[in-house]
Scaffold this motif. Structure first.
Motif: not given
Length: 68
Positions: A17-36
């Motif tokens: 969850v942490s690894a994906i959230s951190d990397e995806v959160g760096k992508v321009p335009g991303v406001r929210d990342v939810v990993v279930d």
């Protein structure tokens, strides 16, 4: 705001969850990342999201993603 979902079968723990959230959160335009962990899905919300950039970020985190 748009939303894109991915199936990420290897998601199984808090580190995932942490690894994906951190990397995806760096992508321009991303406001929210939810990993279930239970559904093994990643939901990304934001403006001007680019599929290729999001998949690359998930890959950078060490996981394979397919559209859900």
């Amino acid at each position: 705001m748009s939303e894109i979902r991915y199936s990420v079968p290897a998601v199984s723990c808090g580190h995932c969850v942490s690894a994906i959230s951190d990397e995806v959160g760096k992508v321009p335009g991303v406001r929210d990342v939810v990993v279930d962990i239970e559904t093994k899905q990643v939901t990304v919300r934001g403006e001007g999201l680019e599929d290729a950039a999001l998949r690359e970020a998930i890959d950078e985190a060490g996981y394979d993603a397919v559209p859900a």
